[in-house]
Design a protein around this motif. Structure first.
Motif, PDB file in Angstrom:
ATOM      1  N   UNK A  67       0.829  -1.200   0.000  1.00  0.00           N
ATOM      2  CA  UNK A  67       0.000   0.000   0.000  1.00  0.00           C
ATOM      3  C   UNK A  67       0.867   1.256   0.000  1.00  0.00           C
ATOM      4  N   UNK A  68       1.973   1.195   0.721  1.00  0.00           N
ATOM      5  CA  UNK A  68       2.855   2.352   0.814  1.00  0.00           C
ATOM      6  C   UNK A  68       3.342   2.774  -0.564  1.00  0.00           C
ATOM      7  N   UNK A  69       3.833   1.816  -1.335  1.00  0.00           N
ATOM      8  CA  UNK A  69       4.329   2.133  -2.671  1.00  0.00           C
ATOM      9  C   UNK A  69       3.209   2.655  -3.570  1.00  0.00           C
ATOM     10  N   UNK A  70       2.047   2.021  -3.508  1.00  0.00           N
ATOM     11  CA  UNK A  70       0.951   2.415  -4.393  1.00  0.00           C
ATOM     12  C   UNK A  70       0.426   3.808  -4.062  1.00  0.00           C
ATOM     13  N   UNK A  71       0.164   4.064  -2.782  1.00  0.00           N
ATOM     14  CA  UNK A  71      -0.496   5.320  -2.434  1.00  0.00           C
ATOM     15  C   UNK A  71       0.450   6.515  -2.504  1.00  0.00           C
ATOM     16  N   UNK A  72       1.745   6.295  -2.290  1.00  0.00           N
ATOM     17  CA  UNK A  72       2.640   7.433  -2.488  1.00  0.00           C
ATOM     18  C   UNK A  72       2.789   7.749  -3.967  1.00  0.00           C
ATOM     19  N   UNK A  73       2.694   6.739  -4.826  1.00  0.00           N
ATOM     20  CA  UNK A  73       2.655   7.020  -6.264  1.00  0.00           C
ATOM     21  C   UNK A  73       1.389   7.796  -6.610  1.00  0.00           C
ATOM     22  N   UNK A  74       0.289   7.425  -5.967  1.00  0.00           N
ATOM     23  CA  UNK A  74      -0.962   8.151  -6.182  1.00  0.00           C
ATOM     24  C   UNK A  74      -0.826   9.610  -5.744  1.00  0.00           C
ATOM     25  N   UNK A  75      -0.113   9.837  -4.664  1.00  0.00           N
ATOM     26  CA  UNK A  75       0.119  11.199  -4.183  1.00  0.00           C
ATOM     27  C   UNK A  75       0.867  12.016  -5.235  1.00  0.00           C
ATOM     28  N   UNK A  76       1.897  11.438  -5.818  1.00  0.00           N
ATOM     29  CA  UNK A  76       2.676  12.140  -6.845  1.00  0.00           C
ATOM     30  C   UNK A  76       1.850  12.385  -8.104  1.00  0.00           C
ATOM     31  N   UNK A  77       0.988  11.441  -8.439  1.00  0.00           N
ATOM     32  CA  UNK A  77       0.104  11.625  -9.591  1.00  0.00           C
ATOM     33  C   UNK A  77      -0.830  12.813  -9.351  1.00  0.00           C
ATOM     34  N   UNK A  78      -1.344  12.925  -8.130  1.00  0.00           N
ATOM     35  CA  UNK A  78      -2.213  14.056  -7.802  1.00  0.00           C
ATOM     36  C   UNK A  78      -1.500  15.385  -7.954  1.00  0.00           C
ATOM     37  N   UNK A  79      -0.243  15.446  -7.528  1.00  0.00           N
ATOM     38  CA  UNK A  79       0.538  16.674  -7.686  1.00  0.00           C
ATOM     39  C   UNK A  79       0.714  17.003  -9.166  1.00  0.00           C
ATOM     40  N   UNK A  80       0.984  15.984  -9.971  1.00  0.00           N
ATOM     41  CA  UNK A  80       1.163  16.195 -11.408  1.00  0.00           C
ATOM     42  C   UNK A  80      -0.111  16.724 -12.054  1.00  0.00           C
ATOM     43  N   UNK A  81      -1.243  16.170 -11.648  1.00  0.00           N
ATOM     44  CA  UNK A  81      -2.524  16.628 -12.200  1.00  0.00           C
ATOM     45  C   UNK A  81      -2.761  18.090 -11.847  1.00  0.00           C
ATOM     46  N   UNK A  82      -2.443  18.463 -10.619  1.00  0.00           N
ATOM     47  CA  UNK A  82      -2.625  19.854 -10.215  1.00  0.00           C
ATOM     48  C   UNK A  82      -1.735  20.790 -11.032  1.00  0.00           C
ATOM     49  N   UNK A  83      -0.495  20.388 -11.271  1.00  0.00           N
ATOM     50  CA  UNK A  83       0.415  21.228 -12.048  1.00  0.00           C
ATOM     51  C   UNK A  83      -0.116  21.427 -13.461  1.00  0.00           C
ATOM     52  N   UNK A  84      -0.551  20.339 -14.092  1.00  0.00           N
ATOM     53  CA  UNK A  84      -1.075  20.439 -15.457  1.00  0.00           C
ATOM     54  C   UNK A  84      -2.318  21.327 -15.493  1.00  0.00           C
TER      55      UNK A  84
END
Length: 234
Positions: A67-84
């Motif tokens: 879960x740690x690996x998956x959800x921290x990747x999800x966190x980074x994806x959210x940041x990327x979406x916000x930037x775009x």
């Protein structure tokens, strides 16, 4: 658990700060001559997606290593979406009379965002070894806005509101860069391990600068929207 709840409270406060100017803006809309509001809502939606992903990640990442690996990747994806999504409103309004440039810049940042998200979803790149790399690609994606910003300033050099908006965007970039520096260097917990586990560690400081950057970008976008509202038709 206390640390996780604190993180969720932080995300809730961040969401309120970003949402407040949107509520004020929509209440002031005059439907008779209103400019399109959807680019602003794209930014707002991206910010909310980012905070939701971050909240879920902080809550569930401690469940297991998987879960740690998956959800921290999800966190980074959210940041990327916000930037775009942050690019849509200023580019749309600044290049309203230049559709080809608008399409070029929005398509480029969207494609770059997709590539970054694909990269971030790779499990191998979510390990601590690539912490600096993740911060770098976020900054690279964010600072890719330098080209359209320079183009917009060149097109509208005589409009003071454009320069004011540019000042806010520069402040946003500085906030994000400083926050990323705290994140990468792990200051201050690297100096006194264990002393900042509950409050004051680099991840919390990073979020403070993220919300400051988002507010600066909100101000820049509102200035551009006000300028476009008062500008003559193309």
């Amino acid at each position: 658990m206390e640390k996780k709840v604190e993180g969720l409270d932080c995300k809730f406060v961040e969401g309120l700060y970003i949402l407040k100017p949107s509520i004020l803006l929509l209440n002031e809309v005059d439907s008779s001559d209103a400019i399109p509001r959807w680019p602003w809502l794209v930014f707002l939606g991206g910010a909310m997606v980012c905070l939701i992903c971050s909240s879920i990640s902080h809550l569930l990442a401690c469940h297991s290593q998987r879960f740690n690996y998956f959800f921290w990747r999800l966190d980074y994806v959210g940041i990327s979406i916000m930037i775009v999504c942050s690019f849509f409103a200023p580019i749309y309004y600044a290049f309203s009379c230049h559709p080809y440039s608008r399409i070029l810049y929005l398509s480029t940042i969207s494609l770059l965002g997709i590539l970054v998200i694909i990269t971030l979803l790779a499990p191998a790149l979510s390990t601590p070894r690539f912490r600096s790399y993740r911060a770098f690609i976020f900054l690279a994606m964010g600072f890719s806005g330098v080209i359209p910003a320079g183009h917009a300033v060149a097109l509208h050099w005589g409009d003071p509101q454009i320069l004011i908006s540019l000042g806010y965007e520069i402040a946003m970039g500085l906030f994000y860069a400083i926050g990323a520096a705290f994140y990468v260097k792990r200051v201050p917990e690297r100096w006194k391990p264990g002393a900042f586990d509950i409050a004051g560690h680099s991840h919390q400081i990073f979020h403070v600068f993220v919300i400051a950057g988002a507010l600066a970008h909100s101000a820049a976008t509102l200035v551009v929207m006000d300028w476009r509202q008062g500008s003559p038709a193309c």
